[in-house]
Design a protein around this motif. Structure first.
Motif, PDB file in Angstrom:
ATOM      1  N   ALA A   2       0.814  -1.205   0.000  1.00 46.28           N
ATOM      2  CA  ALA A   2       0.000   0.000   0.000  1.00 46.28           C
ATOM      3  C   ALA A   2       0.852   1.262   0.000  1.00 46.28           C
ATOM      4  O   ALA A   2       0.529   2.245  -0.636  1.00 46.28           O
ATOM      5  CB  ALA A   2      -0.905   0.000   1.218  1.00 46.28           C
ATOM      6  N   ALA A  34      -3.391   9.031   2.169  1.00 44.61           N
ATOM      7  CA  ALA A  34      -4.838   8.823   2.325  1.00 44.61           C
ATOM      8  C   ALA A  34      -5.357   7.540   1.654  1.00 44.61           C
ATOM      9  O   ALA A  34      -6.158   6.820   2.278  1.00 44.61           O
ATOM     10  CB  ALA A  34      -5.593  10.046   1.818  1.00 44.61           C
ATOM     11  N   PRO A  35      -4.933   7.213   0.421  1.00 44.85           N
ATOM     12  CA  PRO A  35      -5.503   6.008  -0.207  1.00 44.85           C
ATOM     13  C   PRO A  35      -5.262   4.744   0.620  1.00 44.85           C
ATOM     14  O   PRO A  35      -6.176   3.933   0.801  1.00 44.85           O
ATOM     15  CB  PRO A  35      -4.780   5.930  -1.558  1.00 44.85           C
ATOM     16  N   GLY A  36      -4.060   4.571   1.131  1.00 45.53           N
ATOM     17  CA  GLY A  36      -3.754   3.376   1.931  1.00 45.53           C
ATOM     18  C   GLY A  36      -4.532   3.345   3.229  1.00 45.53           C
ATOM     19  O   GLY A  36      -5.073   2.313   3.633  1.00 45.53           O
ATOM     20  N   LEU A  38      -7.348   4.885   3.891  1.00 45.91           N
ATOM     21  CA  LEU A  38      -8.780   4.696   3.614  1.00 45.91           C
ATOM     22  C   LEU A  38      -9.078   3.240   3.264  1.00 45.91           C
ATOM     23  O   LEU A  38     -10.069   2.659   3.733  1.00 45.91           O
ATOM     24  CB  LEU A  38      -9.196   5.615   2.460  1.00 45.91           C
ATOM     25  N   SER A  39      -8.210   2.657   2.465  1.00 45.17           N
ATOM     26  CA  SER A  39      -8.410   1.258   2.070  1.00 45.17           C
ATOM     27  C   SER A  39      -8.389   0.336   3.295  1.00 45.17           C
ATOM     28  O   SER A  39      -9.248  -0.534   3.452  1.00 45.17           O
ATOM     29  CB  SER A  39      -7.321   0.857   1.077  1.00 45.17           C
ATOM     30  N   ARG A  42     -11.520   0.794   5.299  1.00 44.01           N
ATOM     31  CA  ARG A  42     -12.668   0.141   4.638  1.00 44.01           C
ATOM     32  C   ARG A  42     -12.666  -1.350   4.910  1.00 44.01           C
ATOM     33  O   ARG A  42     -13.690  -1.968   5.159  1.00 44.01           O
ATOM     34  CB  ARG A  42     -12.614   0.379   3.134  1.00 44.01           C
ATOM     35  N   ARG A  43     -11.482  -1.961   4.824  1.00 41.63           N
ATOM     36  CA  ARG A  43     -11.386  -3.408   5.072  1.00 41.63           C
ATOM     37  C   ARG A  43     -11.792  -3.737   6.500  1.00 41.63           C
ATOM     38  O   ARG A  43     -12.435  -4.744   6.756  1.00 41.63           O
ATOM     39  CB  ARG A  43      -9.948  -3.895   4.902  1.00 41.63           C
ATOM     40  N   GLU A  52     -14.106   6.795   5.845  1.00 41.25           N
ATOM     41  CA  GLU A  52     -13.682   8.174   5.543  1.00 41.25           C
ATOM     42  C   GLU A  52     -13.532   8.978   6.828  1.00 41.25           C
ATOM     43  O   GLU A  52     -12.590   9.767   6.974  1.00 41.25           O
ATOM     44  CB  GLU A  52     -14.688   8.836   4.594  1.00 41.25           C
ATOM     45  N   THR A  55     -10.292   7.962   8.425  1.00 42.87           N
ATOM     46  CA  THR A  55      -9.143   8.497   7.689  1.00 42.87           C
ATOM     47  C   THR A  55      -8.931   9.976   8.025  1.00 42.87           C
ATOM     48  O   THR A  55      -7.799  10.415   8.263  1.00 42.87           O
ATOM     49  CB  THR A  55      -9.352   8.328   6.167  1.00 42.87           C
ATOM     50  N   GLN A  56     -10.036  10.710   8.055  1.00 42.14           N
ATOM     51  CA  GLN A  56      -9.931  12.136   8.400  1.00 42.14           C
ATOM     52  C   GLN A  56      -9.374  12.316   9.805  1.00 42.14           C
ATOM     53  O   GLN A  56      -8.477  13.128  10.034  1.00 42.14           O
ATOM     54  CB  GLN A  56     -11.313  12.790   8.341  1.00 42.14           C
ATOM     55  N   ASP A 145      -2.422 -10.181   3.903  1.00 43.20           N
ATOM     56  CA  ASP A 145      -2.891 -10.893   2.710  1.00 43.20           C
ATOM     57  C   ASP A 145      -3.780 -10.056   1.796  1.00 43.20           C
ATOM     58  O   ASP A 145      -3.993 -10.429   0.651  1.00 43.20           O
ATOM     59  CB  ASP A 145      -3.649 -12.157   3.133  1.00 43.20           C
ATOM     60  N   ILE A 146      -4.325  -8.958   2.314  1.00 50.45           N
ATOM     61  CA  ILE A 146      -5.173  -8.129   1.447  1.00 50.45           C
ATOM     62  C   ILE A 146      -4.505  -6.783   1.151  1.00 50.45           C
ATOM     63  O   ILE A 146      -4.385  -6.386   0.002  1.00 50.45           O
ATOM     64  CB  ILE A 146      -6.575  -7.924   2.067  1.00 50.45           C
ATOM     65  N   GLU A 147      -4.042  -6.110   2.195  1.00 51.78           N
ATOM     66  CA  GLU A 147      -3.405  -4.806   1.966  1.00 51.78           C
ATOM     67  C   GLU A 147      -1.958  -4.944   1.507  1.00 51.78           C
ATOM     68  O   GLU A 147      -1.366  -3.999   1.012  1.00 51.78           O
ATOM     69  CB  GLU A 147      -3.463  -3.961   3.240  1.00 51.78           C
TER      70      GLU A 147
END
Lengths: 192, 133
Positions: A2, A34-36, A38-39, A42-43, A52, A55-56, A145-147
């Motif tokens: 990530a 932020a993308p990592g 947030l991802s 979410r998971r 979100e 993340t903020q 295993d996912i990130e």
């Protein structure tokens, strides 16, 4: 992965620039981190809006400590992930159990393609099985295993050794295989 | 063994996890823009306002007196503590050597020295002056 593992110094340098009032550094850091974050949120939460919020909140904490950041203390992304994980864990503890959502329908009401339904069924089943895991096993499997995070970074985030991460992930995978074993046909594995 | 008893194999689980990995959606531009605005808002106001001019100014001043002074300060800063300890020790040693050379470290010599004689003469005089006699 990530986050770019080689970019840790760059992130610390950007954070120092941010602390000096560099607006461009703020935008670059948001784009990198932020993308990592947030991802991962979410998971762990399974909810986009909540992810979100987390993340903020995590990034606001980063901006707050930016002037006191000590280079070499930790990777900026690792620190941020740790905050995200803690915030998500707190939110999950406060949550009431919710019924599992039905499979989404196509926007035009027509039946979704079989492949799409199968994929959705797999993701839902995996999500449910992950939810049933003990917290630390779930975190280890999701991050590794996912990130796609490396074991040492996961160890730093969870505050455990690399061996402990390996053990948590292995036990998590074993539990997932056992739990999902009864749903082979539903997941499209009956021909295997 | 029934299907219920049979766990998934590793490749099956890997297939599920790979599907989850491809399900990663990127944050939209509007959300990233909100995050950036929040980051800028979280900056201390004086820094945010001063940053643009400071960046330009620092380039100009780096080679001037201000830059030279800052560089000297950065070099001298870590030396202040050791210097503060060493200087009094050296002063003490020098004073001791000077006193030894003048014979002030020997009791008899000290009593017969000009300094002792001067003190023995002037101290009662000062005491009398202070006492009003």
């Amino acid at each position: 992965m990530a986050f770019d593992a080689g970019g840790q110094d760059a992130e610390a340098a950007l954070l120092a620039r941010y602390a000096q009032g560099d607006r461009a550094a703020a935008a670059i850091l948001v784009g990198r981190l932020a993308p990592g974050a947030l991802s991962l949120a979410r998971r762990l939460l399974g909810d986009g809006a909540e992810a979100e919020d987390v993340t903020q909140e995590a990034l606001l904490r980063l901006w707050k400590i930016a002037p006191d950041w000590e280079t070499g203390r930790a990777k900026v992304s690792t620190w941020l992930y740790r905050v995200v994980v803690n915030l998500c864990t707190d939110r999950r503890r406060r949550r009431r159990p919710e019924p599992v959502a039905d499979l989404p329908e196509q926007a035009d009401g027509s039946p979704a393609p079989v492949e799409h339904l199968q994929m959705q069924a797999r993701l839902n089943a995996l999500g449910e099985a992950l939810d049933a895991l003990p917290e630390r096993q779930r975190l280890a499997v999701v991050m590794r295993d996912i990130e796609g995070l490396a074991n040492p970074e996961i160890g730093a985030i969870l505050g455990v050794s690399v061996e402990a991460v390996e053990s948590l992930a292995a036990r998590g995978r074993r539990a997932l295989k056992a739990r999902l074993g009864g749903r082979r046909s539903e997941l499209g594995f009956d021909d295997d | 063994m029934t299907e219920r008893d049979q766990p998934l194999t590793d490749p099956m689980l890997d297939e599920l996890l790979a599907a989850a990995r491809t399900d990663r959606s990127q944050p939209d531009v509007a959300f990233l823009s909100v995050l950036t605005d929040q980051a800028i808002a979280a900056m201390p106001a004086d820094r945010a306002v001063a940053s643009a001019s400071a960046t330009r100014r620092s380039d100009r001043h780096r080679s001037g007196w201000g830059g030279l002074l800052r560089r000297a300060e950065a070099i001298a800063g870590p030396l202040l503590w050791p210097t503060g300890l060493v200087v009094p020790v050296l002063c003490g040693l020098w004073l001791g050597a000077w006193a030894d050379a003048r014979g002030y470290l020997d009791g008899g010599a000290l009593a017969g020295s000009d300094l002792a004689l001067g003190l023995s003469y002037h101290l009662p005089e000062m005491a009398a002056l202070v006492g009003g006699y």
